[in-house]
Design an enzyme around this catalytic site. Structure first.
Site, short mmCIF file in Angstrom:
data_model
loop_
_atom_site.label_atom_id
_atom_site.label_comp_id
_atom_site.label_asym_id
_atom_site.label_seq_id
_atom_site.Cartn_x
_atom_site.Cartn_y
_atom_site.Cartn_z
N PRO A 45 0.73 -1.16 0.19
CA PRO A 45 0.17 -0.04 0.29
C PRO A 45 0.87 1.08 0.19
O PRO A 45 1.95 1.27 0.84
CB PRO A 45 -0.67 -0.16 1.34
N CYS A 152 2.92 3.30 9.57
CA CYS A 152 3.07 4.51 8.98
C CYS A 152 3.92 5.33 9.89
O CYS A 152 3.43 5.57 11.09
CB CYS A 152 1.75 5.17 8.61
C1 LIG Z 1 4.82 7.10 -1.13
C2 LIG Z 1 4.79 5.91 -0.12
C3 LIG Z 1 3.41 5.87 0.33
C4 LIG Z 1 3.26 4.91 1.39
N1 LIG Z 1 2.15 4.82 1.93
C5 LIG Z 1 1.87 3.67 2.88
C6 LIG Z 1 0.53 3.27 3.32
O1 LIG Z 1 -0.51 3.89 2.69
N2 LIG Z 1 0.47 2.20 3.97
C7 LIG Z 1 1.38 1.39 4.47
O2 LIG Z 1 1.15 0.38 5.39
N3 LIG Z 1 2.59 1.81 3.89
C8 LIG Z 1 2.88 2.56 3.16
N4 LIG Z 1 4.29 2.86 2.76
C9 LIG Z 1 5.18 2.01 3.04
C10 LIG Z 1 5.17 0.94 2.03
O3 LIG Z 1 4.12 0.03 1.90
C11 LIG Z 1 6.36 -0.06 2.11
O4 LIG Z 1 6.02 -0.64 3.44
C12 LIG Z 1 7.68 0.59 2.22
O5 LIG Z 1 7.71 1.32 0.96
C13 LIG Z 1 9.08 -0.34 2.18
O6 LIG Z 1 8.98 -0.98 1.04
P1 LIG Z 1 9.62 -1.16 -0.14
O7 LIG Z 1 11.20 -1.04 0.26
O8 LIG Z 1 9.57 -2.12 -1.12
O9 LIG Z 1 9.41 0.37 -0.83
C14 LIG Z 1 4.32 3.96 1.71
C15 LIG Z 1 5.54 4.04 1.01
C16 LIG Z 1 5.76 4.92 0.14
C17 LIG Z 1 6.87 5.10 -0.39
#
Ligand SMILES: Cc1cc2nc3c(=O)[nH]c(=O)nc-3n(C[C@H](O)[C@H](O)[C@H](O)COP(=O)(O)O)c2cc1C
Length: 427
Positions: A45, A152
């Site tokens: 998400p 978050c």
């Molecule tokens: C722009 C942005 C918005 C995000 N919004 C949410 C969110 O609404 N809910 C959530 O659980 N995590 C949110 N995250 C965290 C991501 O779901 C994820 O846990 C985090 O980016 C780490 O994963 P990655 O290394 O694959 O990016 C957000 C991350 C980014 C970059």
């Protein structure tokens, strides 16, 4: 001031991701309660990113034909409906807001299309009753799963004790888990960080609590709240959670390439992998994982296609067209309701339109890095004032392309600073 990560701090900048573990692969499927998810990959998400248009776009970009001639590029027509992305999730939605909203506004927040199944809706909040009510709304709206956000790091979310703020209050989490569990019959999951900071790592305890309260899976972003997005995700905590519970564990954090995904499974034995930031800059990531897994299974050596300029053009064009279509749909709906719309309603409608055009501009800057002459296109897109004008700029640019060249993944991921800006804005 909070430390922002720089490219130097990230292993993502390395030309090759993790070393390829010989036997490990992302599992072909896993189940959360009665919902089967195949393959075992999840689009994370992301607020401001994973709306219905982006989710459907990712599913389509992920289409993968296992028996296809692997010498073809990723633009090759696909003939089956197999998507490399097994599960998609909504952006987080405030449970307080949802439970107070009028029906029509709720629908907009919870919009999804039939081809998005299986789909999970993510909620945040700290009031057990409100979260339970909102989970019921999500279930009634037809979602396959409901997820609670305990990760978050945003100040405005934490200030209301939501998101990672709750990680400091396990007894309240238990009350919330029980209230939501009792409210719905669809599978219920939680996505969390390791803890508030290094002196308060609670992920194993939290996962055990989730299992004891009847949750059906857990997803861990292996960082603390204080880590923000800095440093590297500490996958050893995903392994520790996996050791502690029998319900499925979804691993999350710093997967950039198919090799990374396989390496996470190898290092943690997690049941599924979740991918966030890599998806907007490389929407083919899920398809590449599927291809990597299939080739590895067939020959022992994993490989996957790298998008060409033409693939990238089609991708930008498709995504923008989807956004323009969505705006047109909304405008048509609003036109029929125009007489009923109050002045405030009309202002809100215009703001939504501006948001959509803003989103096109944001995505343009992610998608066009690495394209020869991309900065010219970005400038034209940022000057455009409507959706169709953005599309025209893309069309004109690619009608007279600079030298076409295969774009390696390395080039497509170098704009993490841009993504990070978006994170800061979103949080
Ligand atoms: C722009 C942005 C918005 C995000 N919004 C949410 C969110 O609404 N809910 C959530 O659980 N995590 C949110 N995250 C965290 C991501 O779901 C994820 O846990 C985090 O980016 C780490 O994963 P990655 O290394 O694959 O990016 C957000 C991350 C980014 C970059």
């Amino acid at each position: 001031m909070k430390k922002r990560y720089t490219l130097e701090q990230k292993h993502w900048d390395a030309p090759v991701g993790h070393a390829m573990p010989e036997h490990s692969r992302v599992p072909a499927s896993f189940s959360i309660g009665n919902v089967r998810i195949a393959p075992a990959t999840v689009l994370a998400p992301m607020a401001g990113v994973t709306d219905t248009v982006f989710r459907r776009f990712i599913k389509n970009a992920s289409l993968f034909t296992p028996n296809a001639d692997l010498s073809t590029t990723v633009e090759a027509q696909t003939t089956n409906q197999q998507s490399g992305c097994g599960l998609i999730m909504t952006e987080f939605t405030s449970a307080d807001g949802l439970s107070r909203m009028r029906e029509s506004k709720r629908k907009r927040y919870l919009t999804y299309y039939d081809d998005e199944h299986p789909i999970s809706a993510q909620l945040f909040g700290s009031n057990p009753g409100t979260l339970a009510d909102s989970a019921r709304i999500v279930q009634d709206a037809g979602f396959d799963l409901v997820d609670l956000n305990l990760g978050c790091p945003a100040k405005r979310v934490v200030a209301c004790n939501g998101g990672s703020g709750l990680l400091r209050d396990l007894p309240l989490i238990e009350v919330i888990f029980k209230a939501v569990r009792a409210a719905v019959t669809i599978p219920f999951t939680v996505k969390f960080r390791m803890g508030w900071n290094d002196s308060n790592i609670v992920c194993v305890e939290l996962a055990r609590l989730a299992e004891a309260c009847g949750l059906n899976a857990v997803a861990l972003h292996a960082r603390t709240r204080e880590d923000g997005y800095t440093g590297q995700a500490r996958w050893e905590y995903i392994a520790a959670v996996k050791d502690a519970v029998r319900i499925p564990v979804i691993g999350n954090g710093d997967i950039r390439t198919p090799e990374d995904a396989a390496a996470m499974v190898d290092a943690t034995r997690c049941d599924a992998v979740m991918i966030g930031r890599a998806a907007p800059s490389n929407p083919w990531i899920f398809r590449q994982i599927a291809q990597y897994t299939a080739t590895k299974e067939a020959s022992g050596v994993g490989s996957y296609d790298i998008p060409t300029d033409m693939d990238r053009y089609r991708m930008i064009r498709t995504y923008f067209q989807m956004l323009v279509d969505e705006i047109a749909l909304e405008e048509a709906a609003e036109a029929t309701r125009a007489a009923e719309l109050t002045e405030a309603g009309q202002i809100a409608a215009r703001a939504r339109h501006r948001d959509a055009v803003g989103k096109m501009k944001q995505f343009a800057s992610w998608f066009t890095h690495g394209i020869p002459g991309g900065s010219t296109l970005r400038k034209q897109i940022f000057e455009a004032i409507s959706g169709p004008a953005v599309l025209d700029a893309v069309e004109a640019f690619f009608a007279n392309p600079a030298k076409p060249a295969a774009i390696g993944l390395r080039e497509t991921v170098l704009h993490e600073d841009v993504l990070h800006e978006a994170i800061l804005q979103a949080t």
